[in-house]
Structure formats: structure tokens, C-alpha cells
Design a protein around this motif. Structure first.
Motif, PDB file in Angstrom:
ATOM      1  N   LEU A  65       0.824  -1.204   0.000  1.00 23.76           N
ATOM      2  CA  LEU A  65       0.000   0.000   0.000  1.00 23.76           C
ATOM      3  C   LEU A  65       0.859   1.255   0.000  1.00 23.76           C
ATOM      4  O   LEU A  65       0.521   2.255  -0.647  1.00 23.76           O
ATOM      5  CB  LEU A  65      -0.943   0.003   1.205  1.00 23.76           C
ATOM      6  N   PHE A  66       1.972   1.224   0.743  1.00 27.97           N
ATOM      7  CA  PHE A  66       2.885   2.372   0.745  1.00 27.97           C
ATOM      8  C   PHE A  66       3.445   2.602  -0.656  1.00 27.97           C
ATOM      9  O   PHE A  66       3.526   3.743  -1.127  1.00 27.97           O
ATOM     10  CB  PHE A  66       4.032   2.133   1.732  1.00 27.97           C
ATOM     11  N   ILE A  67       3.844   1.504  -1.297  1.00 21.37           N
ATOM     12  CA  ILE A  67       4.420   1.614  -2.638  1.00 21.37           C
ATOM     13  C   ILE A  67       3.374   2.098  -3.631  1.00 21.37           C
ATOM     14  O   ILE A  67       3.613   3.011  -4.435  1.00 21.37           O
ATOM     15  CB  ILE A  67       5.011   0.262  -3.085  1.00 21.37           C
ATOM     16  N   ARG A  68       2.200   1.481  -3.570  1.00 22.99           N
ATOM     17  CA  ARG A  68       1.120   1.827  -4.495  1.00 22.99           C
ATOM     18  C   ARG A  68       0.687   3.280  -4.309  1.00 22.99           C
ATOM     19  O   ARG A  68       0.409   3.984  -5.285  1.00 22.99           O
ATOM     20  CB  ARG A  68      -0.062   0.888  -4.265  1.00 22.99           C
ATOM     21  N   GLY A  69       0.613   3.742  -3.069  1.00 18.44           N
ATOM     22  CA  GLY A  69       0.190   5.118  -2.801  1.00 18.44           C
ATOM     23  C   GLY A  69       1.314   6.123  -2.870  1.00 18.44           C
ATOM     24  O   GLY A  69       1.098   7.308  -2.604  1.00 18.44           O
ATOM     25  N   LYS A  70       2.544   5.654  -3.168  1.00 21.65           N
ATOM     26  CA  LYS A  70       3.729   6.528  -3.247  1.00 21.65           C
ATOM     27  C   LYS A  70       3.903   7.330  -1.965  1.00 21.65           C
ATOM     28  O   LYS A  70       4.149   8.539  -1.981  1.00 21.65           O
ATOM     29  CB  LYS A  70       3.622   7.452  -4.454  1.00 21.65           C
ATOM     30  N   VAL A  71       3.751   6.620  -0.832  1.00 22.76           N
ATOM     31  CA  VAL A  71       3.877   7.238   0.482  1.00 22.76           C
ATOM     32  C   VAL A  71       5.252   6.915   1.052  1.00 22.76           C
ATOM     33  O   VAL A  71       5.631   5.746   1.159  1.00 22.76           O
ATOM     34  CB  VAL A  71       2.776   6.735   1.438  1.00 22.76           C
ATOM     35  N   ALA A  72       6.008   7.944   1.391  1.00 18.96           N
ATOM     36  CA  ALA A  72       7.336   7.751   1.989  1.00 18.96           C
ATOM     37  C   ALA A  72       7.187   7.418   3.468  1.00 18.96           C
ATOM     38  O   ALA A  72       6.343   8.003   4.164  1.00 18.96           O
ATOM     39  CB  ALA A  72       8.174   9.013   1.814  1.00 18.96           C
TER      40      ALA A  72
ATOM     41  N   LYS B 200      -4.094   5.761   3.538  1.00 16.86           N
ATOM     42  CA  LYS B 200      -5.327   6.099   2.821  1.00 16.86           C
ATOM     43  C   LYS B 200      -5.499   7.608   2.668  1.00 16.86           C
ATOM     44  O   LYS B 200      -5.914   8.094   1.609  1.00 16.86           O
ATOM     45  CB  LYS B 200      -6.532   5.513   3.569  1.00 16.86           C
ATOM     46  N   TYR B 201      -5.176   8.361   3.745  1.00 15.96           N
ATOM     47  CA  TYR B 201      -5.461   9.791   3.742  1.00 15.96           C
ATOM     48  C   TYR B 201      -4.225  10.655   3.506  1.00 15.96           C
ATOM     49  O   TYR B 201      -4.290  11.879   3.665  1.00 15.96           O
ATOM     50  CB  TYR B 201      -6.140  10.183   5.057  1.00 15.96           C
ATOM     51  N   ALA B 202      -3.087  10.041   3.151  1.00 22.06           N
ATOM     52  CA  ALA B 202      -1.889  10.815   2.822  1.00 22.06           C
ATOM     53  C   ALA B 202      -1.247  10.299   1.546  1.00 22.06           C
ATOM     54  O   ALA B 202      -0.053   9.989   1.518  1.00 22.06           O
ATOM     55  CB  ALA B 202      -0.896  10.778   3.986  1.00 22.06           C
ATOM     56  N   PRO B 203      -2.008  10.158   0.452  1.00 21.06           N
ATOM     57  CA  PRO B 203      -1.411   9.649  -0.802  1.00 21.06           C
ATOM     58  C   PRO B 203      -0.321  10.582  -1.304  1.00 21.06           C
ATOM     59  O   PRO B 203      -0.500  11.801  -1.351  1.00 21.06           O
ATOM     60  CB  PRO B 203      -2.613   9.607  -1.755  1.00 21.06           C
ATOM     61  N   GLY B 204       0.818   9.977  -1.649  1.00 16.39           N
ATOM     62  CA  GLY B 204       1.938  10.779  -2.122  1.00 16.39           C
ATOM     63  C   GLY B 204       2.619  11.573  -1.030  1.00 16.39           C
ATOM     64  O   GLY B 204       3.490  12.406  -1.312  1.00 16.39           O
ATOM     65  N   GLY B 205       2.268  11.309   0.202  1.00 16.84           N
ATOM     66  CA  GLY B 205       2.811  12.082   1.318  1.00 16.84           C
ATOM     67  C   GLY B 205       3.906  11.358   2.081  1.00 16.84           C
ATOM     68  O   GLY B 205       4.662  10.552   1.534  1.00 16.84           O
ATOM     69  N   HIS B 206       3.946  11.620   3.389  1.00 19.60           N
ATOM     70  CA  HIS B 206       5.022  11.131   4.240  1.00 19.60           C
ATOM     71  C   HIS B 206       4.436  10.647   5.566  1.00 19.60           C
ATOM     72  O   HIS B 206       3.597  11.325   6.161  1.00 19.60           O
ATOM     73  CB  HIS B 206       6.034  12.270   4.488  1.00 19.60           C
ATOM     74  N   VAL B 207       4.894   9.478   6.006  1.00 20.54           N
ATOM     75  CA  VAL B 207       4.467   8.926   7.295  1.00 20.54           C
ATOM     76  C   VAL B 207       5.710   8.705   8.158  1.00 20.54           C
ATOM     77  O   VAL B 207       6.708   8.148   7.688  1.00 20.54           O
ATOM     78  CB  VAL B 207       3.711   7.594   7.113  1.00 20.54           C
ATOM     79  N   LYS B 208       5.619   9.113   9.404  1.00 17.94           N
ATOM     80  CA  LYS B 208       6.749   9.014  10.335  1.00 17.94           C
ATOM     81  C   LYS B 208       6.311   8.228  11.565  1.00 17.94           C
ATOM     82  O   LYS B 208       5.249   8.486  12.130  1.00 17.94           O
ATOM     83  CB  LYS B 208       7.205  10.424  10.726  1.00 17.94           C
TER      84      LYS B 208
END
Length: 271
Positions: free
Chosen positions: A142-149, A179-187
Motif C-alpha cells: 500500500l505504501f508503494i502503491r500510494g507513493k507514500v514515503a 489512505k489519507y496521505a497519498p503521495g505524502g510522508h508517514v513518520k
């Protein structure tokens, strides 16, 4: 007065354990008291019958859905094997959706177990970093698919908890972040006995924050995402409550969300 007070204290004692001590009511002094006691006993009998009926229905429902979950896992696994060889964009998209289906199936079973007063807990020392790596590995597609770092920092935390249920909480928070941060960043990081998961996504409206842990509540974000069920955060709060942990959410619309899981457990004294 002393006799009256003594009977009052005895009635209060029975009231605190009315489910099991109703047959220990004091001898009635008159016909009125005898009638009231008889009414209480009949009400207790009706309550017991209804409770037994509900428990039987609940057990049958649990058995049915448990069987259904195990049965549906077979075609899900078969579809996953078929899609493994499909490296096309369409195949990757289907694999992502299949993962979501499997996740929703697991969520249904967890919801039923939690609502049924499940005692399926194994409290032991949990290596939080190892648990986080498992959760991140599971949600990597899901991280890869959503381009989430993802920024995952070592926490060096070891806490007393149930690893399976705690991981379910973390997975639910990660799922929402993706789900709510597509293309964004998660820490993800830890401080003291607290675990933080923060994203820079769409955030949550201030008027929705007080109700996000209510069962079935989806809020503004949920109305935009028609697939939202409003069950995930409710389950997370109930799991944390049963494990002796806490979960809180801070968010600002348009600026992201930070979830804090307090992993400290209350000190229990043996009586």
C-alpha cells in the motif's frame, strides 16, 4: 431503628451482587414484601432466559462468521498466487485491492471477537521494533502503491502487552495514514513509553475529532471515501482499553494527523 438499618445494609449488599444473591433476600415480614420478592425472582428468571438466548445466538453468529472467514481466505489466497506472476500495472492494482479485501475480512473477525468478550490475550514482553517491522512489511504494497514515503525510527521499546492485538492497532493507524496521505510522508517513532505515528495527509476536521473513536462514525473524510466503515478506530480504542493502553489523536485539517499510543500499563497490586 437498629433492626431497620441492619436489614437495609443487607439489602444493599445483595443489590451489589443481585445477579447471584437474589435467593438470599431476607425473610419477608408481610405479604407485600413477599409479593415484591416474588416479582423480583420472576424478573430474574426472565432476564436469565433472555441472556441465555442472546448468548446462544451470539455463539451461533460467531461460529458462522468464523467459518465464513476461513472459507473466504481460500479463494483470496488462490487469487494472490495467480496475481503473483502478473507484473503489469493492472496486476499490481488488483493485488492491492485483494490485500484490502483480506484486511477487511480480518477486521470483521477481530470485531466479532472483541465484541464477544474474547479472552484471547497473551500478555508478555513485546519487542515494539520487531512488531513495527512486521506491520510495515505487511503494508508495504500500500505504501508503494500510494507513493507514500515512510520514516521508521528505532524505538528500543519493550512493553508488556499482547503482540497480536497491539499490532492490529498499529496496522489500523498505518492503514489510515496511507489512505489519507497519498503521495505524502508517514513518520513512526517512540518516546518514553509512547508510540507516535504521524502523517502529512488531509487531516481531520476539528468538529470530527471528539467522535472519531465512536463506532460507525466516518466524519467528513469518511463521506469522501465511500469505503470507510468507521470501525477501525473504534476497534483500536477498545483493544487499547482492554490491554491497559491509551490512544489519542491530534489533527489539523489540511496539515496531517498524529496518533499517540500510550503503552504504559497501570501498576496492579495483588490483594
Amino acid at each position: 431503628f437498629f433492626t431497620y438499618w441492619k436489614k437495609h445494609k443487607e439489602r444493599r449488599r445483595i443489590l451489589q451482587n443481585v445477579e447471584i444473591l437474589l435467593d438470599q433476600l431476607p425473610e419477608p415480614e408481610n405479604l407485600t414484601e413477599a409479593d415484591y420478592q416474588e416479582m423480583l425472582r420472576k424478573l430474574k428468571a426472565v432476564f436469565d432466559r433472555n441472556l441465555t438466548s442472546w448468548q446462544n445466538e451470539r455463539r451461533e453468529s460467531m461460529d458462522y462468521y468464523t467459518t465464513w472467514v476461513h472459507q473466504i481466505k481460500t479463494p483470496i489466497a488462490a487469487m494472490g498466487l495467480i496475481l503473483q506472476d502478473d507484473e503489469s500495472e493492472r496486476g499490481r492494482a488488483l493485488s492491492t485491492e485483494l490485500f484490502r479485501i483480506e484486511r477487511y475480512v480480518e477486521l470483521v473477525l477481530s470485531y466479532l471477537r472483541l465484541g464477544g468478550g474474547s479472552t484471547d490475550y497473551m500478555i508478555r514482553q513485546v519487542d515494539v521494533d520487531n512488531m513495527l517491522r512486521q506491520a510495515v512489511r505487511k503494508y508495504a504494497p500500500l505504501f508503494i502503491r500510494g507513493k507514500v514515503a515512510l520514516e521508521l525510527r528505532e524505538t528500543a521499546l519493550h512493553v508488556l502487552s499482547d503482540e497480536k492485538w497491539l499490532q492490529l492497532v498499529v496496522e489500523q493507524v498505518l492503514s489510515n495514514a496511507v489512505k489519507y496521505a497519498p503521495g505524502g510522508h508517514v513518520k513512526v517513532w517512540g518516546e518514553g513509553e509512547r508510540l507516535f505515528i504521524q502523517d502529512d495527509g488531509v487531516g481531520i476536521a476539528a468538529e470530527d475529532l471528539p467522535r472519531i473513536f465512536d463506532r460507525g462514525f466516518t466524519g467528513c473524510n469518511g463521506r469522501m471515501d465511500k469505503r470507510a466503515t468507521g470501525i477501525g478506530l473504534y476497534l483500536s480504542r477498545e483493544i487499547c482499553r482492554k490491554l491497559g493502553h491509551t490512544i489519542t489523536v491530534e489533527s489539523e485539517l489540511g496539515k496531517g494527523t498524529r496518533v499517540t499510543v500510550g503503552l504504559a500499563r497501570p501498576y496492579l497490586e495483588v490483594e
